[in-house]
Design a protein around this motif. Structure first.
Motif, PDB file in Angstrom:
ATOM      1  N   MET A 675       0.829  -1.192   0.000  1.00 60.69           N
ATOM      2  CA  MET A 675       0.000   0.000   0.000  1.00 60.69           C
ATOM      3  C   MET A 675       0.869   1.251   0.000  1.00 60.69           C
ATOM      4  SD  MET A 675      -3.191   0.884   2.519  1.00 60.69           S
ATOM      5  CE  MET A 675      -3.555  -0.870   2.605  1.00 60.69           C
ATOM      6  N   ALA A 676       1.941   1.235   0.808  1.00 61.33           N
ATOM      7  CA  ALA A 676       2.849   2.376   0.866  1.00 61.33           C
ATOM      8  C   ALA A 676       3.492   2.629  -0.491  1.00 61.33           C
ATOM      9  CB  ALA A 676       3.922   2.132   1.929  1.00 61.33           C
ATOM     10  N   THR A 677       3.859   1.543  -1.175  1.00 59.21           N
ATOM     11  CA  THR A 677       4.466   1.689  -2.501  1.00 59.21           C
ATOM     12  C   THR A 677       3.462   2.246  -3.505  1.00 59.21           C
ATOM     13  OG1 THR A 677       5.931  -0.184  -2.062  1.00 59.21           O
ATOM     14  CG2 THR A 677       5.624   0.437  -4.364  1.00 59.21           C
ATOM     15  N   LEU A 678       2.237   1.738  -3.449  1.00 57.08           N
ATOM     16  CA  LEU A 678       1.200   2.237  -4.357  1.00 57.08           C
ATOM     17  C   LEU A 678       0.986   3.737  -4.203  1.00 57.08           C
ATOM     18  CD1 LEU A 678      -1.587  -0.516  -4.137  1.00 57.08           C
ATOM     19  CD2 LEU A 678      -0.393   0.219  -6.209  1.00 57.08           C
ATOM     20  N   ILE A 679       0.945   4.190  -2.972  1.00 58.79           N
ATOM     21  CA  ILE A 679       0.699   5.612  -2.720  1.00 58.79           C
ATOM     22  C   ILE A 679       1.912   6.459  -3.077  1.00 58.79           C
ATOM     23  CG2 ILE A 679       0.210   7.304  -0.907  1.00 58.79           C
ATOM     24  CD1 ILE A 679      -1.440   5.124   0.494  1.00 58.79           C
ATOM     25  N   ALA A 680       3.100   5.948  -2.760  1.00 57.39           N
ATOM     26  CA  ALA A 680       4.319   6.728  -2.977  1.00 57.39           C
ATOM     27  C   ALA A 680       4.652   6.895  -4.455  1.00 57.39           C
ATOM     28  CB  ALA A 680       5.490   6.064  -2.260  1.00 57.39           C
ATOM     29  N   GLU A 681       4.363   5.877  -5.269  1.00 55.71           N
ATOM     30  CA  GLU A 681       4.806   5.895  -6.661  1.00 55.71           C
ATOM     31  C   GLU A 681       3.816   6.580  -7.601  1.00 55.71           C
ATOM     32  OE1 GLU A 681       5.639   1.871  -7.721  1.00 55.71           O
ATOM     33  OE2 GLU A 681       7.571   1.830  -6.654  1.00 55.71           O
ATOM     34  N   GLN A 682       2.647   6.926  -7.115  1.00 57.15           N
ATOM     35  CA  GLN A 682       1.655   7.569  -7.968  1.00 57.15           C
ATOM     36  C   GLN A 682       1.313   8.954  -7.425  1.00 57.15           C
ATOM     37  OE1 GLN A 682       0.615   6.394 -10.822  1.00 57.15           O
ATOM     38  NE2 GLN A 682       1.737   4.462 -10.619  1.00 57.15           N
ATOM     39  N   PRO A 683       0.985   9.897  -8.296  1.00 56.11           N
ATOM     40  CA  PRO A 683       0.770  11.294  -7.869  1.00 56.11           C
ATOM     41  C   PRO A 683      -0.635  11.565  -7.344  1.00 56.11           C
ATOM     42  CG  PRO A 683       0.524  11.133 -10.235  1.00 56.11           C
ATOM     43  CD  PRO A 683       0.873   9.747  -9.761  1.00 56.11           C
ATOM     44  N   TYR A 684      -1.172  10.649  -6.531  1.00 56.85           N
ATOM     45  CA  TYR A 684      -2.531  10.814  -6.067  1.00 56.85           C
ATOM     46  C   TYR A 684      -2.566  11.134  -4.580  1.00 56.85           C
ATOM     47  CZ  TYR A 684      -3.497   8.439 -10.479  1.00 56.85           C
ATOM     48  OH  TYR A 684      -3.545   8.097 -11.802  1.00 56.85           O
ATOM     49  N   GLN A 685      -3.519  11.962  -4.191  1.00 49.32           N
ATOM     50  CA  GLN A 685      -3.783  12.247  -2.789  1.00 49.32           C
ATOM     51  C   GLN A 685      -4.910  11.328  -2.319  1.00 49.32           C
ATOM     52  OE1 GLN A 685      -1.989  14.473  -1.170  1.00 49.32           O
ATOM     53  NE2 GLN A 685      -0.987  15.508  -2.868  1.00 49.32           N
ATOM     54  N   ILE A 686      -4.782  10.798  -1.106  1.00 47.58           N
ATOM     55  CA  ILE A 686      -5.790   9.896  -0.551  1.00 47.58           C
ATOM     56  C   ILE A 686      -6.381  10.533   0.699  1.00 47.58           C
ATOM     57  CG2 ILE A 686      -6.278   7.526   0.156  1.00 47.58           C
ATOM     58  CD1 ILE A 686      -4.887   7.683  -2.539  1.00 47.58           C
ATOM     59  N   GLU A 687      -7.708  10.613   0.749  1.00 48.70           N
ATOM     60  CA  GLU A 687      -8.404  11.044   1.957  1.00 48.70           C
ATOM     61  C   GLU A 687      -9.391   9.944   2.336  1.00 48.70           C
ATOM     62  OE1 GLU A 687     -10.025  15.033   1.860  1.00 48.70           O
ATOM     63  OE2 GLU A 687      -8.681  15.557   0.201  1.00 48.70           O
ATOM     64  N   CYS A 688      -9.384   9.552   3.600  1.00 54.46           N
ATOM     65  CA  CYS A 688     -10.266   8.481   4.063  1.00 54.46           C
ATOM     66  C   CYS A 688     -11.064   8.965   5.269  1.00 54.46           C
ATOM     67  CB  CYS A 688      -9.445   7.242   4.422  1.00 54.46           C
ATOM     68  SG  CYS A 688     -10.461   5.802   4.794  1.00 54.46           S
ATOM     69  N   LYS A 689     -12.375   8.912   5.160  1.00 54.23           N
ATOM     70  CA  LYS A 689     -13.266   9.286   6.255  1.00 54.23           C
ATOM     71  C   LYS A 689     -14.428   8.304   6.272  1.00 54.23           C
ATOM     72  CE  LYS A 689     -13.642  12.981   8.241  1.00 54.23           C
ATOM     73  NZ  LYS A 689     -13.401  13.439   9.615  1.00 54.23           N
ATOM     74  N   ARG A 690     -14.746   7.783   7.448  1.00 56.50           N
ATOM     75  CA  ARG A 690     -15.890   6.875   7.634  1.00 56.50           C
ATOM     76  C   ARG A 690     -15.834   5.676   6.680  1.00 56.50           C
ATOM     77  NH1 ARG A 690     -20.454  11.655   7.438  1.00 56.50           N
ATOM     78  NH2 ARG A 690     -19.590  12.963   9.080  1.00 56.50           N
ATOM     79  N   ARG A 691     -14.622   5.143   6.487  1.00 54.66           N
ATOM     80  CA  ARG A 691     -14.374   3.978   5.654  1.00 54.66           C
ATOM     81  C   ARG A 691     -14.699   4.230   4.179  1.00 54.66           C
ATOM     82  NH1 ARG A 691     -16.820   2.571  10.034  1.00 54.66           N
ATOM     83  NH2 ARG A 691     -18.820   2.263   8.995  1.00 54.66           N
ATOM     84  N   GLU A 692     -14.731   5.499   3.782  1.00 57.63           N
ATOM     85  CA  GLU A 692     -14.854   5.854   2.373  1.00 57.63           C
ATOM     86  C   GLU A 692     -13.576   6.575   1.964  1.00 57.63           C
ATOM     87  OE1 GLU A 692     -18.368   8.133   1.956  1.00 57.63           O
ATOM     88  OE2 GLU A 692     -19.719   6.458   2.348  1.00 57.63           O
ATOM     89  N   MET A 693     -13.028   6.212   0.819  1.00 55.40           N
ATOM     90  CA  MET A 693     -11.743   6.755   0.376  1.00 55.40           C
ATOM     91  C   MET A 693     -11.951   7.650  -0.840  1.00 55.40           C
ATOM     92  SD  MET A 693      -9.237   3.435   0.848  1.00 55.40           S
ATOM     93  CE  MET A 693      -7.756   4.469   0.854  1.00 55.40           C
ATOM     94  N   LEU A 694     -11.457   8.867  -0.733  1.00 52.46           N
ATOM     95  CA  LEU A 694     -11.505   9.840  -1.816  1.00 52.46           C
ATOM     96  C   LEU A 694     -10.110   9.949  -2.417  1.00 52.46           C
ATOM     97  CD1 LEU A 694     -12.851  12.177  -3.430  1.00 52.46           C
ATOM     98  CD2 LEU A 694     -12.247  13.686  -1.531  1.00 52.46           C
ATOM     99  N   ILE A 695      -9.998   9.768  -3.728  1.00 51.33           N
ATOM    100  CA  ILE A 695      -8.708   9.787  -4.414  1.00 51.33           C
ATOM    101  C   ILE A 695      -8.759  10.846  -5.498  1.00 51.33           C
ATOM    102  CG2 ILE A 695      -7.007   8.389  -5.667  1.00 51.33           C
ATOM    103  CD1 ILE A 695      -8.507   5.912  -4.573  1.00 51.33           C
ATOM    104  N   HIS A 696      -7.732  11.671  -5.569  1.00 48.83           N
ATOM    105  CA  HIS A 696      -7.677  12.704  -6.606  1.00 48.83           C
ATOM    106  C   HIS A 696      -6.225  13.056  -6.890  1.00 48.83           C
ATOM    107  CE1 HIS A 696      -6.772  15.758  -3.508  1.00 48.83           C
ATOM    108  NE2 HIS A 696      -7.639  15.089  -2.769  1.00 48.83           N
ATOM    109  N   LYS A 697      -6.003  13.702  -7.996  1.00 43.87           N
ATOM    110  CA  LYS A 697      -4.652  14.095  -8.404  1.00 43.87           C
ATOM    111  C   LYS A 697      -4.488  15.589  -8.159  1.00 43.87           C
ATOM    112  CE  LYS A 697      -1.385  13.594 -12.240  1.00 43.87           C
ATOM    113  NZ  LYS A 697      -1.239  13.191 -13.674  1.00 43.87           N
TER     114      LYS A 697
END
Length: 735
Positions: A675-697
């Motif tokens: 998971m750390a590699t997935l997040i680090a290698e791609q230019p996306y921001q991850i926000e997680c609230k109430r078990r819902e994940m918002l992903i955007h560039k």
């Protein structure tokens, strides 16, 4: 909760104080007032007006937008006696404050909606040019001979040839720091407000250059003079000794009456529009009572004028900094005023060693933002009619004064409408028909929808519940102007927050002034609409549809924004969402996801600008093992920690990115190596609230084709790893 709110307000109030201190001093000097005058105003705005206005997050204080009026009043009323001009101007401020109180009581808080937007922005651009024309000479340590903006601009080459090198070094370095601050990479330094960084640089340089001692120095064959009274801030001996009382002896003169009107009109418009802009930034979606706020500002201005202060407004720059610093309520404004009061009482000696060139640089930067090339480009994109009003207001203001400039801009606006077939009586008469619909109501327009009759529509729409769907049908409206459409665009936010919709429709046969979605339009052929294939998808929608079909996913080009709203309810972007389209929907064994394009607003000084982004939402993840957090690779987003009450999590796994959350142990255990590699290698921001994940560039739109395909693949990879981690933990717990 109360204790946490108090702490947030206290901290944000302190950070705003650091920004406000140099700005108050600089605005005062640029206005022809003693430096202490701006601090008096901010203290009154914090310690008194806070409890009269109840504006949730607005910071009250002196504003750069009133500099041109203040310096004009001092010079015209005082002639060759600046102090007399200052006292006579104080009397003008007192009367304008009383008028503002009466306007608030008479419910003139909506007045900002009835002025053409391009005229207001032209006025602000003119103010920006005036500020630059006066302060650029201060940066170089030169006293100009000219008075008018055009002559001051023409005198810049002369000031360059006669600049004072020591003073100019401080001024130019301060200016470079202001323009370069957004590009600083170091996250620790970037979090410090630019005005504070300037003081940390300029004050030591003042000591190095010995600005506090009168002396001369040579550079090459030229000799230069250092005069502390000219190059450093001058304060009275004590806080009370700086209080100055107004002189009412010329109150009935033509010049005084002119400036009373200018202070009242411009100050009220700026304050109302700023308060609305601050409300749009409020994460909790609270709204200021504009009439009550106008009364409070009027009381504050009356008190300020009586003791020697500048006029105040709801100041947008300091208010934005207040929100970004994590303010929760109005007490942050109180603390900012309290810190200013204590600092002047206990540490006035520090203020006296601030170089004027550094303060001038801050004002030049403010002026540049008001009159930047980007501002011209934005107005031009809305249409020829808007740029013509903007430039007319700008040029006439520079040639005459603000009242004449605004009047010229409005006169041109009316003339343009008359040329396009609008009759004068139609400008004042708003024709609407209200009908019930199955899921709400329809308001049908005919005739003209103009800035002049907008307030009638505002009264009508304010009376309607916001939790319903209202369609505004303009199919029979002959003419709809940009200001009317922009105001509708702004109030759509109220409906969004309360679960309703406000939809504009009926433009199929209108001619748009430009391709801008809020441009002026008339009821004739619309060259920007392909009427031959009204149901055809856009090029982007067609490509995304093919991608969805190739991956066995559902696609919908147009769904109501209410469809996506429940999934965004936990995220701060919800309050700024305007529309959504191009939905890609998928359901997997242990999760569901949605990818779509959204339009959202970024709030500027006095209007909202719409941006586009592509987002993904992962939801329906079973309970357990998914903490609230967001990842950060862009230091511009640090203020989210305050909005979500998150803290920086310890990097026990040496993650190559920062993680903010509210549960250190759960967050730390959540990130697997994959998971750390997935997040680090791609230019996306991850926000997680109430078990819902918002992903955007970084809130940008992802291009169609391969990039969208990659985004889809990334969403599936990340969601699969989250589910794998959760199932693994569930298995361990059962054992």
């Amino acid at each position: 909760m109360i204790q946490k709110s108090t702490k947030s307000n206290f901290i944000s109030g302190f950070l705003v104080f650091l920004i406000a201190l140099p700005l108050c001093l600089g605005i005062s000097k640029a206005s022809g007032f003693p430096p202490i005058a701006g601090i008096y105003t901010a203290i009154i705005g914090g310690l008194i007006v806070t409890f009269l206005s109840k504006a949730p997050l607005a910071i009250k204080g002196p504003a750069a937008g009133l500099i041109a009026i203040a310096i004009g009043a001092v010079e015209e009323l005082g002639g060759n006696d600046p102090f007399l001009g200052y006292q006579l101007t104080l009397a003008v401020i007192v009367v304008s404050g009383i008028l503002q109180i009466l306007m608030g009581i008479a419910k003139f808080g909506k007045m900002g909606d009835m002025f053409p937007i391009s005229v207001i922005r032209g006025m602000l651009a003119a103010i920006g040019v005036i500020i630059i024309s006066k302060q650029i000479h201060v940066i170089m340590g030169v006293v100009p001979q000219s008075k008018s903006p055009w002559d001051l601009l023409a005198e810049i080459p002369h000031s360059i040839l006669h600049l004072n090198p020591k003073v100019t070094v401080i001024g130019l370095l301060s200016l470079a720091l202001l323009f370069g601050h957004p590009y600083i990479k170091n996250s620790t330094i970037k979090k410090l407000p630019a005005p504070l960084l300037i003081l940390l640089m300029a004050i030591p340089l003042g000591f190095v250059f010995n600005l506090s001692q009168a002396h001369s120095y040579t550079l090459g064959a030229l000799q230069y003079e250092i005069k502390p009274a000219q190059f450093l801030v001058v304060l009275p001996d004590s806080f009370m000794s700086g209080i100055t009382f107004p002189d009412f002896s010329q109150l009935l003169s033509y010049t005084s009456i002119k400036y009373i009107l200018m202070f009242t009109l411009v100050g009220s418009i700026e304050s109302v529009l700023s308060a609305k802009a601050v409300d749009a930034l409020d994460p909790k979606g609270r709204e200021t009572n504009l009439n009550q706020d106008l009364v409070a500002v009027g009381i504050g201005n009356t008190i300020a004028g009586l003791i020697g202060g500048l006029p105040m407004i709801s100041e947008i720059v300091r208010s934005s900094a207040n929100i970004n610093a994590g303010a929760k309520g109005r007490m942050s404004n109180f603390y900012h005023g309290l810190f200013l009061f204590l600092f002047v009482l206990l540490a006035a000696a520090i203020i006296k060693i601030i170089p004027n060139a550094a303060l001038a640089a801050m004002l030049v930067y403010t002026g540049f933002k008001l009159a930047s090339p980007t501002e011209f480009k934005k107005i031009n994109s809305v249409g020829l009619d808007q740029i013509s009003q903007f430039l007319t207001t700008l040029v006439v203001t520079l040639l005459t004064d603000l009242l004449v400039g605004v009047a010229a801009g409005i006169a041109l606006k009316i003339a343009i409408e008359l040329v396009q077939g609008v009759k004068v009586r139609e400008m004042f008469d708003l024709k609407t028909q209200v009908a019930a619909a199955e899921d709400g109501m329809v308001i049908k327009f005919s005739g003209v929808a103009s800035f002049i009759n907008y307030l009638k529509f505002k009264t009508l729409i304010d009376a309607q519940p916001k939790n319903q769907k209202i369609v505004l049908d303009f199919s029979e409206a002959y003419f709809i102007d940009h200001t009317f459409l922009n105001n509708i665009h702004n109030i759509q936010n109220k409906f969004t927050k309360e679960g309703g919709e406000l939809i504009k429709a009926g433009f199929e046969n209108h001619h748009f002034q430009s391709k801008h979605h809020l441009s002026t339009r008339r009821l004739i052929n619309n060259p920007y609409r392909k009427t031959s294939i009204p149901s055809a998808l856009s090029k982007r929608a067609t490509i995304i549809q093919k991608m969805a079909m190739a991956n066995g996913l559902d696609f919908e080009a147009h769904l109501s924004p209410s469809f996506v709203r429940p999934y965004l309810s936990a995220f701060s972007i919800l309050t700024r969402l305007r529309r959504a389209k191009n939905f890609v929907l998928g359901t997997r064994e242990h999760y569901s996801f949605m990818i779509c394009d959204i339009s959202y607003v970024n709030v500027g000084d006095f209007s909202t600008e719409t941006n586009s982004a592509t987002i993904a939402l992962i939801f329906n993840i079973a309970k357990g093992g998914v903490p609230d957090f967001y990842t950060q690779k862009n230091s511009d987003l640090f203020h989210l920690a305050n909005q979500y009450d998150f803290e920086l999590m310890p990097k026990s796994k040496d993650l190559p990115f920062e993680v903010y959350g509210n549960n250190a142990s759960l967050t730390d255990s959540f990130f697997t190596p994959k998971m750390a590699t997935l997040i680090a290698e791609q230019p996306y921001q991850i926000e997680c609230k109430r078990r819902e994940m918002l992903i955007h560039k970084d809130w940008q739109r992802i291009s169609e084709g391969a990039s969208m395909e990659d985004f889809l693949h990334y969403v599936d990879q990340l969601a699969s790893e989250v589910v794998r981690k959760r199932l693994e933990e569930a298995t361990v717990n059962k054992m």
